[in-house]
Design a protein around this motif. Structure first.
Motif, PDB file in Angstrom:
ATOM      1  N   GLU A   1       0.847  -1.199   0.000  1.00 27.88           N
ATOM      2  CA  GLU A   1       0.000   0.000   0.000  1.00 27.88           C
ATOM      3  C   GLU A   1       0.877   1.242   0.000  1.00 27.88           C
ATOM      4  O   GLU A   1       1.823   1.342   0.779  1.00 27.88           O
ATOM      5  N   VAL A   2       0.541   2.186  -0.863  1.00 28.20           N
ATOM      6  CA  VAL A   2       1.269   3.447  -0.935  1.00 28.20           C
ATOM      7  C   VAL A   2       0.270   4.585  -0.767  1.00 28.20           C
ATOM      8  O   VAL A   2      -0.770   4.609  -1.427  1.00 28.20           O
ATOM      9  N   MET A   3       0.589   5.512   0.120  1.00 30.38           N
ATOM     10  CA  MET A   3      -0.292   6.655   0.336  1.00 30.38           C
ATOM     11  C   MET A   3       0.194   7.835  -0.499  1.00 30.38           C
ATOM     12  O   MET A   3       1.372   8.185  -0.479  1.00 30.38           O
ATOM     13  N   ASN A   4      -0.726   8.452  -1.244  1.00 27.65           N
ATOM     14  CA  ASN A   4      -0.318   9.612  -2.036  1.00 27.65           C
ATOM     15  C   ASN A   4      -0.327  10.866  -1.177  1.00 27.65           C
ATOM     16  O   ASN A   4      -0.637  10.833   0.018  1.00 27.65           O
ATOM     17  N   GLU A   5      -0.017  12.004  -1.780  1.00 28.06           N
ATOM     18  CA  GLU A   5       0.127  13.251  -1.030  1.00 28.06           C
ATOM     19  C   GLU A   5      -1.194  13.746  -0.449  1.00 28.06           C
ATOM     20  O   GLU A   5      -1.203  14.597   0.447  1.00 28.06           O
ATOM     21  N   GLU A   6      -2.311  13.207  -0.938  1.00 29.00           N
ATOM     22  CA  GLU A   6      -3.612  13.610  -0.412  1.00 29.00           C
ATOM     23  C   GLU A   6      -4.089  12.714   0.722  1.00 29.00           C
ATOM     24  O   GLU A   6      -5.094  13.022   1.379  1.00 29.00           O
ATOM     25  N   GLY A   7      -3.388  11.608   0.940  1.00 28.21           N
ATOM     26  CA  GLY A   7      -3.766  10.705   2.018  1.00 28.21           C
ATOM     27  C   GLY A   7      -4.611   9.529   1.578  1.00 28.21           C
ATOM     28  O   GLY A   7      -5.153   8.806   2.416  1.00 28.21           O
ATOM     29  N   PHE A   8      -4.715   9.305   0.257  1.00 24.71           N
ATOM     30  CA  PHE A   8      -5.445   8.154  -0.253  1.00 24.71           C
ATOM     31  C   PHE A   8      -4.464   7.003  -0.507  1.00 24.71           C
ATOM     32  O   PHE A   8      -3.324   7.224  -0.920  1.00 24.71           O
ATOM     33  N   ILE A   9      -4.932   5.773  -0.284  1.00 27.84           N
ATOM     34  CA  ILE A   9      -4.076   4.593  -0.448  1.00 27.84           C
ATOM     35  C   ILE A   9      -4.275   3.965  -1.829  1.00 27.84           C
ATOM     36  O   ILE A   9      -5.405   3.829  -2.307  1.00 27.84           O
ATOM     37  N   TYR A  10      -3.169   3.565  -2.418  1.00 28.60           N
ATOM     38  CA  TYR A  10      -3.172   2.898  -3.720  1.00 28.60           C
ATOM     39  C   TYR A  10      -2.270   1.659  -3.652  1.00 28.60           C
ATOM     40  O   TYR A  10      -1.292   1.634  -2.902  1.00 28.60           O
ATOM     41  N   PRO A  11      -2.545   0.632  -4.463  1.00 30.11           N
ATOM     42  CA  PRO A  11      -1.679  -0.547  -4.510  1.00 30.11           C
ATOM     43  C   PRO A  11      -0.475  -0.312  -5.420  1.00 30.11           C
ATOM     44  O   PRO A  11      -0.570   0.409  -6.412  1.00 30.11           O
ATOM     45  N   GLN A  12       0.639  -0.923  -5.071  1.00 26.80           N
ATOM     46  CA  GLN A  12       1.847  -0.824  -5.894  1.00 26.80           C
ATOM     47  C   GLN A  12       2.539  -2.182  -5.933  1.00 26.80           C
ATOM     48  O   GLN A  12       2.808  -2.787  -4.896  1.00 26.80           O
ATOM     49  N   ILE A  13       2.836  -2.669  -7.140  1.00 22.91           N
ATOM     50  CA  ILE A  13       3.482  -3.973  -7.302  1.00 22.91           C
ATOM     51  C   ILE A  13       4.958  -3.887  -6.929  1.00 22.91           C
ATOM     52  O   ILE A  13       5.657  -2.950  -7.320  1.00 22.91           O
ATOM     53  N   GLN A  14       5.423  -4.880  -6.170  1.00 25.19           N
ATOM     54  CA  GLN A  14       6.830  -4.997  -5.821  1.00 25.19           C
ATOM     55  C   GLN A  14       7.489  -5.970  -6.800  1.00 25.19           C
ATOM     56  O   GLN A  14       7.247  -7.179  -6.757  1.00 25.19           O
ATOM     57  N   ASN A  15       8.288  -5.440  -7.684  1.00 27.92           N
ATOM     58  CA  ASN A  15       8.843  -6.238  -8.775  1.00 27.92           C
ATOM     59  C   ASN A  15       9.626  -7.459  -8.303  1.00 27.92           C
ATOM     60  O   ASN A  15       9.570  -8.530  -8.919  1.00 27.92           O
ATOM     61  N   ASP A  16      10.338  -7.324  -7.186  1.00 30.07           N
ATOM     62  CA  ASP A  16      11.189  -8.431  -6.741  1.00 30.07           C
ATOM     63  C   ASP A  16      10.381  -9.600  -6.181  1.00 30.07           C
ATOM     64  O   ASP A  16      10.900 -10.727  -6.074  1.00 30.07           O
ATOM     65  N   ALA A  17       9.108  -9.366  -5.836  1.00 29.21           N
ATOM     66  CA  ALA A  17       8.274 -10.438  -5.265  1.00 29.21           C
ATOM     67  C   ALA A  17       7.228 -10.974  -6.249  1.00 29.21           C
ATOM     68  O   ALA A  17       6.710 -12.076  -6.063  1.00 29.21           O
ATOM     69  N   CYS A  18       6.930 -10.199  -7.281  1.00 27.87           N
ATOM     70  CA  CYS A  18       5.866 -10.572  -8.224  1.00 27.87           C
ATOM     71  C   CYS A  18       6.228 -11.813  -9.028  1.00 27.87           C
ATOM     72  O   CYS A  18       7.337 -11.933  -9.555  1.00 27.87           O
ATOM     73  N   LYS A  19       5.257 -12.754  -9.113  1.00 26.11           N
ATOM     74  CA  LYS A  19       5.442 -13.993  -9.875  1.00 26.11           C
ATOM     75  C   LYS A  19       4.708 -13.953 -11.217  1.00 26.11           C
ATOM     76  O   LYS A  19       4.609 -14.981 -11.905  1.00 26.11           O
ATOM     77  N   VAL A  20       4.189 -12.795 -11.563  1.00 32.56           N
ATOM     78  CA  VAL A  20       3.496 -12.584 -12.849  1.00 32.56           C
ATOM     79  C   VAL A  20       2.361 -13.589 -13.031  1.00 32.56           C
ATOM     80  O   VAL A  20       2.185 -14.183 -14.100  1.00 32.56           O
ATOM     81  N   CYS A  21       1.575 -13.799 -11.986  1.00 30.45           N
ATOM     82  CA  CYS A  21       0.456 -14.745 -12.061  1.00 30.45           C
ATOM     83  C   CYS A  21      -0.835 -14.100 -12.539  1.00 30.45           C
ATOM     84  O   CYS A  21      -1.808 -14.787 -12.843  1.00 30.45           O
ATOM     85  N   HIS A  22      -0.871 -12.775 -12.540  1.00 29.17           N
ATOM     86  CA  HIS A  22      -2.002 -11.982 -13.051  1.00 29.17           C
ATOM     87  C   HIS A  22      -3.261 -12.063 -12.173  1.00 29.17           C
ATOM     88  O   HIS A  22      -4.320 -11.592 -12.591  1.00 29.17           O
ATOM     89  N   VAL A  23      -3.158 -12.652 -10.999  1.00 24.22           N
ATOM     90  CA  VAL A  23      -4.336 -12.718 -10.118  1.00 24.22           C
ATOM     91  C   VAL A  23      -4.826 -11.316  -9.771  1.00 24.22           C
ATOM     92  O   VAL A  23      -6.031 -11.040  -9.774  1.00 24.22           O
ATOM     93  N   CYS A  24      -3.901 -10.404  -9.489  1.00 20.60           N
ATOM     94  CA  CYS A  24      -4.287  -9.038  -9.104  1.00 20.60           C
ATOM     95  C   CYS A  24      -5.086  -8.352 -10.201  1.00 20.60           C
ATOM     96  O   CYS A  24      -6.038  -7.609  -9.928  1.00 20.60           O
ATOM     97  N   GLU A  25      -4.706  -8.599 -11.449  1.00 13.89           N
ATOM     98  CA  GLU A  25      -5.439  -8.015 -12.578  1.00 13.89           C
ATOM     99  C   GLU A  25      -6.833  -8.630 -12.694  1.00 13.89           C
ATOM    100  O   GLU A  25      -7.819  -7.928 -12.922  1.00 13.89           O
ATOM    101  N   ASN A  26      -6.894  -9.947 -12.547  1.00 14.52           N
ATOM    102  CA  ASN A  26      -8.148 -10.660 -12.790  1.00 14.52           C
ATOM    103  C   ASN A  26      -9.228 -10.366 -11.760  1.00 14.52           C
ATOM    104  O   ASN A  26     -10.419 -10.485 -12.055  1.00 14.52           O
ATOM    105  N   VAL A  27      -8.824  -9.999 -10.520  1.00 13.81           N
ATOM    106  CA  VAL A  27      -9.828  -9.720  -9.490  1.00 13.81           C
ATOM    107  C   VAL A  27     -10.211  -8.244  -9.436  1.00 13.81           C
ATOM    108  O   VAL A  27     -11.137  -7.877  -8.703  1.00 13.81           O
TER     109      VAL A  27
END
Length: 391
Positions: free
Chosen positions: A31-57
């Motif tokens: 989770e990454v918070m922007n300058e306004e205080g809203f949370i957004y998801p951010q992929i961590q390249n070193d941990a991602c297995k490119v399974c595409h589950v995050c996209e599909n849901v």
């Protein structure tokens, strides 16, 4: 396959439901918070297995098929205590108590003692007050809550989930199957402000009123959007309206200055709904067609959107008053978010930056925000006389 092939939804469309993070089995999204205080998801390249589950849901990338427009009702709980402690007619309380009576769990938004709002799970009627009342700020849904909901459903335990339409879409995408024990309520949402913005306002109020027990976004006695606090006075809980600077928040909310960016192009602002049931205030009740009931203590808008919603609504018929109405009545009365998103003021682009850089006084003046002022003695007397006449 390259990590570059993974694409989360565009930031200006992201609702912050975080179902992508809850669904990732590799802990590759933070989770990454922007300058306004809203949370957004951010992929961590070193941990991602490119399974595409995050996209599909993702309910933005793969929109949930909404229910056709359902039957519309004006309703309120017959239990005065439920109605008095609710934002409008107390229908959420009636639905929640029904599911709890069947051994189920209820999931909804609850404010903690720092002003942040989180979705929590309750399993008893004694906890219901934690979920009652409107919260005009974005609620956070943790991975733990997502996981526990799925576990309860797998154990054949009924779950009632209440949230904004985008949160309902998120939980349905996470569960994936058409789970018969999951009941969903979406609210008529005007947009969600930044959690950190409200927490900053809450902190100022808490410093001024150290005996504060709770903050209320609504005046439950008069069915209005009007902030107040519950305070401890010699061991007694006393409700006191707020006045002055700290009431700028409600006007900024009503004018649309502080919504999350995606709220201005919300795909759920429609008469076709994502939840089994839609709840809101029945603004406009009685203006175009006579309504025989007293609405001073609030009246709920209820739209029943699915067979599952009809099943749950049928179970509480002896606990509520309800009357079928035309949905256009409440759209014309103020529930425009049933047909369109909140409009984005041009000033929205600078509001958060100005608040964080210059503070409360500056934005109140620059954006011409209205503050609640104390009534003069003469006005108080006139208000008392009017109430006596009405009664």
């Amino acid at each position: 396959m390259s990590i570059a092939s993974i694409k989360l939804c565009p930031q200006d469309q992201c609702t912050g439901c975080l179902v992508c993070k809850a669904s990732c089995n590799h802990d590759a999204i933070k989770e990454v918070m922007n300058e306004e205080g809203f949370i957004y998801p951010q992929i961590q390249n070193d941990a991602c297995k490119v399974c595409h589950v995050c996209e599909n849901v993702c309910p933005v990338l793969h929109p949930f098929v909404k229910n056709a427009q359902g039957n519309t009702y004006a309703a309120f709980a017959l239990n005065d205590e439920i109605r008095k402690t609710s934002s409008s007619g107390g229908l959420f309380g009636a639905f929640a108590l029904q599911v709890l009576s069947e051994g189920g769990k209820v999931v909804g938004a609850s404010m903690d003692n720092t002003g942040y709002v989180n979705h929590i799970i309750i399993d008893s009627k004694e906890q219901l007050s934690l979920l009652q009342g409107s919260k005009y700020v974005q609620s956070y849904i943790s991975e733990r809550v997502y996981h526990e909901i799925r576990q309860y459903l797998r154990q054949n335990i009924k779950v009632l989930f209440c949230g904004t339409p985008c949160q309902v879409a998120g939980i349905k995408k996470y569960i994936k199957t058409n789970e018969e024990n999951l009941y969903t309520i979406d609210i008529v949402c005007h947009g969600v402000p930044s959690p950190s913005l409200f927490a900053a306002v809450y902190k100022v109020i808490k410093l001024k009123m150290p005996n504060m027990l709770a903050y209320n976004f609504r005046d439950y006695k008069n069915w209005l959007v009007c902030s107040s606090v519950n305070v401890n006075v010699n061991g007694q809980v006393v409700n006191r309206p707020l006045y002055g600077k700290c009431t700028f928040y409600q006007d900024a909310f009503l004018k649309g200055f502080i919504h999350r960016e995606n709220c201005y192009s919300c795909p759920y602002a429609s008469k076709e709904r994502v939840g089994d049931i839609t709840l809101g205030d029945f603004w406009g009740i009685g203006r175009t067609k006579y309504f025989s009931q007293d609405i001073r203590n609030g009246c709920s808008l209820v739209i029943v959107n699915s067979e599952r919603g009809q099943e749950l609504f049928g179970k509480i018929q002896d606990k509520v008053f309800c009357e079928e109405r035309d949905i256009q009545e409440t759209i014309d009365g103020g529930n425009e978010q049933l047909v369109k998103s909140s409009c984005k003021p041009s000033a929205r682009n600078t509001f958060y930056k100005d608040f964080h850089q210059y503070g409360m006084d500056y934005v109140i003046k620059k954006y011409h925000l209205n503050l609640k002022k104390k009534k003069s003695l003469a006005k108080k007397l006139m208000s008392t006389i009017k109430k006596m006449i009405c009664h």
